[in-house]
Design an enzyme around this catalytic site. Structure first.
Site, PDB file in Angstrom:
ATOM      1  N   LYS A  77       2.058  -3.387   0.786  1.00 19.44           N
ATOM      2  CA  LYS A  77       2.463  -2.308  -0.136  1.00 19.44           C
ATOM      3  C   LYS A  77       2.348  -0.964   0.564  1.00 19.44           C
ATOM      4  O   LYS A  77       1.397  -0.726   1.333  1.00 19.44           O
ATOM      5  CB  LYS A  77       1.553  -2.347  -1.362  1.00 19.44           C
ATOM      6  N   SER A 152       2.434  -1.492 -10.444  1.00 23.65           N
ATOM      7  CA  SER A 152       3.131  -0.657  -9.479  1.00 23.65           C
ATOM      8  C   SER A 152       3.488  -1.390  -8.177  1.00 23.65           C
ATOM      9  O   SER A 152       4.246  -0.833  -7.374  1.00 23.65           O
ATOM     10  CB  SER A 152       2.271   0.555  -9.119  1.00 23.65           C
ATOM     11  N   SER A 176      -1.728  -3.719 -11.503  1.00 23.98           N
ATOM     12  CA  SER A 176      -0.542  -3.583 -10.655  1.00 23.98           C
ATOM     13  C   SER A 176      -0.291  -4.696  -9.657  1.00 23.98           C
ATOM     14  O   SER A 176       0.708  -4.642  -8.934  1.00 23.98           O
ATOM     15  CB  SER A 176      -0.595  -2.246  -9.901  1.00 23.98           C
TER      16      SER A 176
END
Lengths: 486, 100
Positions: A77, A152, A176
């Site tokens: 990420k 997210s 997330s």
């Protein structure tokens, strides 16, 4: 002939170590699939050259015994620093930022021999539940590209569900990792707070953030988790404990475990099809030998407002560093120092980030701190106590839905921030209490969108929730159903 | 959900605290959105928190210290690569203290 990208992480490692294929072949296969599926918008940066170079180096290493993630592509990420490779946190305020050092988790993945294939798309500064607020545009759910993948860490979930890599790292502050896992039909684990170092992980809310792992099987999740967990002197909140063999100690024997079913998680507002799929999964767990126990977590309904006060307060402090001085966007307008700060930040941050910083500053401000922030911390204590009481007397693991609905359409919830926040209703209590949580696929709704079963464990007991998920997975085949991709 | 209506002055106050620019931000829209969010988070007022200590962390560890010695650190030149403006080994910024 099996496509290399169809293999699980464990199968890929076995294949490389037994010389069935090389890391270079595996990496090139994934890079091709990434290009073919560019419309999913899963990546912010694709590391083609560095990945190929790393794969060649991996193949030339003679003794691979110590390399537990030998030669396999893994995505990270874009919230996690990677030395020399742009890291943006999904924000234009960090566009072009090249970290001078790597996060501890990045270094651990490298040391274990994995190949970093790219930096995944995400909600800006991890503030979101849909990956729509990224400055790079929304990532698409591979089950239906009109739908969000969750957030997210949506990019990482898309990558794994679409077989663009077999595993990916995300971060989970309020759900997330778990919520996008549920929306994309894969497994995702957020460990106990402190299990994984936060050094080099861009901070959103420091008392809640944890790195998490996405994979298509629980075994793969366990293997990556084992290789990135551990005490780090550079993170004073990391836990000083012996290394654990999450992968090696996996078992499908869960007979006698007590699974708590919290009544507050099966309420009006929970989608019927989600409830039905999760109930079926819980019944399946009963057939595997667990005992079901009704429990109550009475402060559940206050978890989302408590989370949004605490997280936003901490975020307003953490994001104060983006001031246009040492790195990141600086306004080109010629002005005084104060206006340089305000102009740079207003130009560089997106709408949701600015909303959250504004609320966070307010709840910490003089005259309001007791009413909001301190009160929220007391409610946090009550929420945590609910879990401690349930785990002390009644159950070993808690089972519930990961999210109240399946994925929603892109654009459907962007006009009402509070409606978006309610997606996190089942995941945020876990972050507030610092517990480990895992989402494992357990079915689909009538539109063909995945549903996730949420397993919550005691502090430091990732092994038990991994075992329950592994056992469930072994007795079902939801994890084998994956979206059609190019 | 009830909203706690906040005034335009409140919005300007939030923006100043947050170091955000009121000339750029859509003030009316923000006023509505922030009112809605504040209204939602104010539901915590109904919880009885008497006698409850605030929980600041999920981790019970306290006083984690390290030895007070210089460890390996990164070269300043590496950090300056990301600087929007620099001069020598310094970050360059507009005048901080005005003359007069």
């Amino acid at each position: 002939m099996t496509n290399l990208t169809d293999l699980t992480l464990v199968e890929q490692i076995d294949g490389i170590k037994s010389n069935k294929f090389t890391s270079l072949e595996l990496t090139q296969a994934h890079l091709k699939k990434i290009k073919d599926n560019a419309d999913l918008n899963a990546f912010i940066t694709i590391c083609e050259e560095t990945a190929i170079e790393a794969a060649k180096q991996s193949d030339s290493t003679k003794d691979k015994t110590a390399m537990k993630l030998c030669g396999v592509p893994i995505a990270i990420k874009d919230m996690i620093l990677t030395e020399g490779i742009e890291t943006t946190a999904g924000s234009s305020i960090l566009k072009g930022f090249i970290p001078p050092y790597s996060a501890t988790v990045t270094k651990k993945l490298n040391a274990a021999g994995s190949i970093m294939i790219g930096k995944t798309n995400m909600d800006e500064f991890a503030m979101g539940s849909s990956t729509e607020s990224s400055f790079c545009g929304a990532a698409k759910n591979p089950w239906n590209k009109e739908y969000v993948p969750g957030g997210s860490s949506g990019g990482s979930a898309v990558v794994v569900a679409s077989k663009l890599s077999a595993a990916a790292l995300g971060t989970d502050t309020g759900g997330s990792v778990r919520q996008p896992s549920s929306y994309c039909g894969i497994s995702g684990i957020k460990p106990t707070y402190g299990r994984i170092s936060r050094y080099g992980v861009i901070a959103y809310a420091s008392s809640l953030d944890q790195v998490g792992v996405f994979a298509r099987t629980v075994k793969d999740c366990a293997l990556v988790l084992e290789n990135i967990a551990g005490h780090d002197p550079l993170d004073s909140t990391s836990y000083n404990a012996p290394c654990q063999n999450f992968y090696g100690d996996l078992t499908t024997n869960i007979k006698g475990l007590r699974i708590g079913i919290p009544k507050e998680y099966f309420i009006e507002g929970l989608n019927n099809e989600v409830a039905s799929a999760v109930q079926s999964a819980i019944s399946q767990l009963q057939k595997l030998g667990v005992t079901l126990v009704d429990i109550s977590l009475p402060h559940t309904k206050y978890a989302v407002p408590a989370y949004y006060i605490i997280a936003l307060a901490e975020a307003s402090s953490n994001l104060a560093r983006y001031d246009g001085i040492r790195y990141g966007h600086r306004t080109t307008e010629k002005t005084n120092l104060f206006n340089l700060y305000t102009r740079s930040r207003s130009e560089g941050f997106g709408k949701e980030v600015k909303r959250r910083i504004a609320i966070g500053s307010y709840v910490l401000s003089s005259g309001y701190q007791d009413a909001y922030y301190v009160r929220a911390q007391k409610v946090r204590a009550l929420i945590s106590r609910d879990f401690v009481e349930a785990f002390s007397n009644k159950c070993d693991v808690i089972a519930c839905p990961t999210a109240p609905t399946t994925a929603f359409k892109i654009g459907e919830k962007t006009t009402n921030p509070v409606e978006m926040y309610l997606n996190d209703i089942f995941t945020v209590p876990v972050n507030l209490a610092g517990l480990p949580g895992l989402s494992v696929p357990c079915g689909f709704d009538s539109a063909g969108l995945p549903v996730g079963l949420h397993l919550i464990g005691k502090h430091w007991d990732e092994q038990t929730i991994l075992n329950v998920a592994h056992s469930y997975e072994a007795s079902s085949d939801w994890h084998k159903k994956l979206p059609v991709t190019k | 959900m009830e909203s706690d209506n906040i005034s335009k002055d409140d919005v300007l106050k939030f923006l100043a605290l947050s170091r955000l620019d009121p000339a750029i931000e859509p003030l009316e829209k923000l006023q509505k959105e922030l009112s809605s969010i504040l209204g939602y988070i104010s539901t915590l007022q109904e919880v009885n928190v008497d006698g409850i200590e605030p929980m600041t962390h999920a981790n019970s560890a306290v006083d984690i210290f390290r030895e007070d010695k210089i460890n390996q650190h990164l070269n300043i030149k590496e950090f300056l690569k990301n600087a929007p403006d620099s001069s020598g080994t310094f970050f360059r910024v507009p005048l901080v203290i005005e003359e007069g």
